[in-house]
Design a protein around this motif. Structure first.
Motif, short mmCIF file in Angstrom:
data_model
loop_
_atom_site.label_atom_id
_atom_site.label_comp_id
_atom_site.label_asym_id
_atom_site.label_seq_id
_atom_site.Cartn_x
_atom_site.Cartn_y
_atom_site.Cartn_z
N LEU A 105 0.79 -1.21 0.00
CA LEU A 105 0.00 0.00 0.00
C LEU A 105 0.83 1.27 0.00
CD1 LEU A 105 -2.69 -0.95 2.64
CD2 LEU A 105 -2.99 -0.84 0.19
N HIS A 151 8.90 0.73 5.77
CA HIS A 151 8.17 1.70 4.95
C HIS A 151 9.22 2.34 4.04
CE1 HIS A 151 5.33 4.85 3.84
NE2 HIS A 151 6.31 5.72 4.03
N SER A 196 4.81 -0.80 3.54
CA SER A 196 4.17 0.23 2.73
C SER A 196 5.25 1.03 2.00
CB SER A 196 3.34 1.15 3.62
OG SER A 196 4.13 1.66 4.68
N GLN A 227 -6.55 4.18 -1.00
CA GLN A 227 -5.32 3.39 -1.12
C GLN A 227 -5.51 2.17 -2.01
OE1 GLN A 227 -4.36 2.48 2.87
NE2 GLN A 227 -3.59 4.51 3.33
#
Length: 104
Positions: free
Chosen positions: A6, A58, A83, A95
């Motif tokens: 995502l 991330h 992510s 998203q």
């Protein structure tokens, strides 16, 4: 493309244990990164990936090409990608749409 990850803005991360890894060039990171961000440009990942602590990651990248190359490398080395965020293309609110549209 690496699918199933995502697009989330760094300030919206809910888990404080997530490692923020910025893979942009050094000249790009100085204007965007903060102290809690680990800066390893994509060109140096092969040499310095052992410095990345274990845990969910991330990834911050400048564009989709840099992101996809970085994610493939990190997944190949066994890292868990939580992510991502692109500095040229900000995350949109929906998203799931971003996930499907870009296939990252």
């Amino acid at each position: 493309p690496v699918k199933g990850i995502l697009c989330i803005k760094k300030n919206r991360l809910k888990d404080s244990t997530i490692i923020v890894l910025d893979i942009q060039d050094y000249n790009e990171t100085s204007t965007y990164s903060e102290e809690d961000t680990l800066n390893i440009p994509f060109a140096y990942l092969k040499r310095f990936y052992l410095e990345i602590p274990e845990g969910k990651i991330h990834v911050i990248a400048e564009d989709k090409l840099e992101l996809n190359l970085g994610l493939r490398f990190l997944k190949k080395k066994g890292f868990t990608i939580n992510s991502y965020e692109l500095t040229k293309y900000p995350c949109i609110d929906n998203q799931k749409k971003r996930l499907v549209d870009y296939g990252v």
